[in-house]
Scaffold this active site. Structure first.
Site, PDB file in Angstrom:
ATOM      1  N   CYS A  76      -1.411  46.008   0.554  1.00  0.00           N
ATOM      2  CA  CYS A  76      -0.335  45.987   1.551  1.00  0.00           C
ATOM      3  C   CYS A  76       0.249  47.375   1.742  1.00  0.00           C
ATOM      4  CB  CYS A  76       0.776  45.032   1.114  1.00  0.00           C
ATOM      5  SG  CYS A  76       0.384  43.299   1.345  1.00  0.00           S
ATOM      6  N   HIS A  77       0.665  47.664   2.970  1.00  0.00           N
ATOM      7  CA  HIS A  77       1.307  48.936   3.260  1.00  0.00           C
ATOM      8  C   HIS A  77       2.772  48.896   2.838  1.00  0.00           C
ATOM      9  CE1 HIS A  77      -2.154  48.853   5.993  1.00  0.00           C
ATOM     10  NE2 HIS A  77      -2.118  50.172   5.950  1.00  0.00           N
ATOM     11  N   ASP A 126      12.654  28.821 -12.219  1.00  0.00           N
ATOM     12  CA  ASP A 126      13.215  29.339 -13.466  1.00  0.00           C
ATOM     13  C   ASP A 126      14.615  28.795 -13.705  1.00  0.00           C
ATOM     14  OD1 ASP A 126      13.421  31.086 -15.786  1.00  0.00           O
ATOM     15  OD2 ASP A 126      14.753  32.321 -14.566  1.00  0.00           O
TER      16      ASP A 126
END
Length: 332
Positions: A76-77, A126
């Site tokens: 990814c950029h 979580d």
């Protein structure tokens, strides 16, 4: 021929060269769903989990995840994100997550929106695992994207969302709203919202929030806070004179009646301790909702200012809410 853009002609992974692409506004919306138990949904909606601020924590985690997408997904950029929003909804046995990512650049923000959903969902897991270790994060998917040469894309046959708007189970309900650009970005701790939420719970309010919004997005925050028709919204932050402070203006835009005496009493209380309190432009008043009116009170963004503001509300809040609901004695 359809090709995998992240693989070259020899089958090796590569980062796509986007330098020749035009810069356009890019927007992507993604969604997912944490399937859990009705008990967990009830506790999260009432903000009653052993780990406090469940939704606020997941929201900030999702925003932070979007910002770190290029570190987590290797091809990814790096993008300069102009906005990331993470919102939640509820069904009987799930918490839905929706993320919207926006930038202006040469490549899309689909992965940032998807990462925000995934990280927010994992954070929810979580937070609830002590009660439901079997919770599952399902259906992480792209809903829409805009920008670039292909323009608008939307997922076909997307089912109608089953999440219901937030609804309180008690008429003694309140929302805590925080205006903080740093808090919304996850770079600054929220030192005021949790204190207000605890103050309200100590007085038997059902509390939603703190909802944390950037200063520039506080009008959207007020709209979010009004959903579910709470009896009371207490905001903190964004009341000063800096160019980004916009809470009073956003509040005034939705008020149908002002309560100037409350705002002045809060300022006067603060001035007893510091002359800087006179710079607060906070307002108070009533805004309409489908079942009546909601009281909105702006507090300053400092712990001291919040403490002073709550001390002003302490002796009057029950009487005020009774009046707004159509009961209570009117003073002569």
């Amino acid at each position: 021929m359809t090709e995998l853009t992240h693989v070259d002609g020899e089958g090796r992974a590569r980062m796509v060269d986007v330098s020749a692409k035009a810069e356009t506004t890019r927007i992507a919306v993604a969604a997912g769903e944490l399937v859990t138990t009705p008990e967990v949904v009830r506790l999260v909606r009432a903000d009653g989990m052993p780990k406090a601020d469940v939704l606020s924590t997941a929201r900030i985690a999702g925003i932070s995840g979007a910002k770190k997408t290029s570190e987590l997904i290797p091809l990814c950029h790096q993008l300069a994100l102009s906005s990331v929003k993470v919102e939640f909804g509820f069904t009987d046995n799930s918490i839905t997550v929706e993320a919207t990512a926006k930038t202006r650049g040469q490549t899309g923000v689909e992965m940032e929106a998807l990462t925000a959903v995934a990280i927010a969902g994992l954070t929810l897991h979580d937070m609830v695992k002590a009660i439901d270790p079997g919770a599952t994060m399902n259906g992480v998917r792209l809903l829409t994207k805009d920008g670039g040469k292909h323009g608008h894309w939307t997922r076909e046959s997307e089912p109608t969302p089953t999440a219901a708007p937030f609804a309180f189970t008690s008429t003694r309900s309140a929302v805590v709203l925080v205006a903080s650009t740093g808090g919304a970005a996850g770079t600054r701790p929220d030192t005021t919202g949790p204190a207000i939420a605890q103050w309200l719970r100590d007085r038997d309010f059902e509390v939603r929030g703190p909802l944390v919004y950037a200063d520039a997005e506080i009008a959207a925050g007020i709209t979010d806070a009004k959903s579910g028709a709470p009896a009371l919204i207490i905001s903190t932050g964004g009341t000063g004179a800096s160019p980004t402070d916009a809470t009073p203006e956003a509040t005034l835009a939705v008020l149908t009646r002002q309560l100037p005496g409350i705002a002045e009493a809060i300022r006067n209380k603060g001035v007893e301790k510091t002359p800087h309190a006179s710079l607060s432009r906070g307002v108070a008043g009533l805004t309409g909702n489908p079942t009546g009116s909601t009281v909105i009170v702006n507090l300053p963004g400092s712990p001291g200012g919040v403490k002073d503001g709550l001390s002003v509300l302490e002796p009057i809040i029950d009487h005020l809410l009774a009046q707004v609901a159509g009961g209570g004695m009117h003073d002569e």
